[in-house]
Design a protein around this motif. Structure first.
Motif, PDB file in Angstrom:
ATOM      1  N   LEU A 168      35.523 -42.619  89.909  1.00 30.41           N
ATOM      2  CA  LEU A 168      35.971 -43.848  90.552  1.00 30.41           C
ATOM      3  C   LEU A 168      34.851 -44.421  91.409  1.00 30.41           C
ATOM      4  N   ARG A 188      38.148 -38.133  86.007  1.00 29.73           N
ATOM      5  CA  ARG A 188      37.788 -39.541  85.986  1.00 29.73           C
ATOM      6  C   ARG A 188      36.859 -39.809  87.171  1.00 29.73           C
ATOM      7  N   THR A 193      42.291 -36.517  94.335  1.00 34.05           N
ATOM      8  CA  THR A 193      41.150 -37.410  94.504  1.00 34.05           C
ATOM      9  C   THR A 193      40.329 -36.944  95.696  1.00 34.05           C
ATOM     10  N   ARG A 227      47.304 -35.193  90.018  1.00 30.20           N
ATOM     11  CA  ARG A 227      45.883 -35.426  90.181  1.00 30.20           C
ATOM     12  C   ARG A 227      45.503 -35.341  91.661  1.00 30.20           C
ATOM     13  N   ARG A 233      37.877 -47.119  94.460  1.00 33.23           N
ATOM     14  CA  ARG A 233      38.729 -46.182  93.699  1.00 33.23           C
ATOM     15  C   ARG A 233      39.206 -46.787  92.380  1.00 33.23           C
ATOM     16  N   TYR A 290      34.096 -41.320  94.032  1.00 37.67           N
ATOM     17  CA  TYR A 290      35.244 -40.406  94.081  1.00 37.67           C
ATOM     18  C   TYR A 290      35.406 -39.731  92.728  1.00 37.67           C
ATOM     19  N   LEU A 291      35.991 -38.548  92.760  1.00 41.90           N
ATOM     20  CA  LEU A 291      36.434 -37.860  91.549  1.00 41.90           C
ATOM     21  C   LEU A 291      37.952 -37.793  91.575  1.00 41.90           C
ATOM     22  N   ASP A 292      38.550 -38.120  90.435  1.00 41.47           N
ATOM     23  CA  ASP A 292      40.013 -38.039  90.271  1.00 41.47           C
ATOM     24  C   ASP A 292      40.269 -36.937  89.247  1.00 41.47           C
TER      25      ASP A 292
END
Length: 237
Positions: free
Chosen positions: A143, A141, A217, A215, A147, A204-206
């Protein structure tokens, strides 16, 4: 009466000036000879004879080794050793992010940009003490700076964004031993179409390494443009 003649005295030897001079010269010669004899000179206190010295025996002058100039009050510090020829350089460990309770760490590489196409590597390192298994594609996902999830369509493979063989390759199961790592890649285009509202830039990457796992982040910079699509490659070494 006859007078008797007086006896003639014996003749006296009178030294001439010439003979006196000759005698004085002889005496002077004897004295000079005595003073210039070959008796070797002795050292101080009557020690061993001191050998005669000549010009050729004089020692060579000592030339001091030049010292590099220094600035007053500044210590030049230790001299760095010169590496030996052929000596290798110690390998440098790959950077590792924060280790999660599950024993893995995620780090994001710099995106490779070419004509609006972006390809970003993401690395997962086993920072734990047990083997860690991977298979297939991660769940990703995007963000924003707060976030919050962005409206981005994430698809497995190249998702029609570009023709990339490694994105569309069949996934293979992997087992990472401690300190080993695997990677996946993201692909997108940052093109902006007139009149379309951009979904925003990802900050951000989740990521779940596999669906259902905890997960992670991490900071990331994704200039997504207006396409709103993101392709995800499978895990690979």
């Amino acid at each position: 009466m006859e007078s008797t003649p007086s006896p003639t005295p014996p003749p006296r030897t009178v030294a001439t000036r010439t003979s006196v001079r000759v005698g004085l010269l002889l005496v002077a010669g004897v004295l000079v000879t005595a003073g210039c004899g070959s008796t070797p000179a002795t050292g101080a206190g009557g020690g061993a004879p001191v050998p005669a010295r000549s010009i050729g025996d004089a020692p060579l002058p000592v030339v001091p080794t030049p010292v590099p100039p220094t600035v007053a009050g500044i210590d030049p510090g230790p001299v760095a050793p010169v590496p030996r020829p052929g000596a290798g350089t110690a390998p440098t460990a790959a950077p590792v992010g924060t280790c999660s309770p599950e024993g893995v760490a995620l780090t994001v590489g710099e995106a490779d940009a070419a004509s609006g196409l972006r390809v970003m590597p993401v690395r997962l390192t086993n920072c734990g003490t047990r083997p860690y298994s991977l298979n297939g594609h991660p769940a990703v996902r995007v963000l924003d700076a707060e976030r919050a999830p962005l409206a981005v369509t994430v698809k497995r493979g190249s998702a029609g964004i570009a023709t990339l063989a490694n994105f569309d390759a069949a996934p293979k199961p992997l087992t990472l031993q401690p300190l080993e790592y695997a990677e996946f890649q993201l692909v997108w285009r940052n093109t902006v179409a007139a009149g379309n509202q951009a979904p925003g830039n990802g900050r951000y990457l989740d990521v779940a390494p596999l669906p259902g796992r905890p997960r992670l982040t991490v900071p990331a910079d994704l200039d997504l443009g207006t396409t709103g699509r993101l392709g995800v490659a499978p895990w690979s070494r």
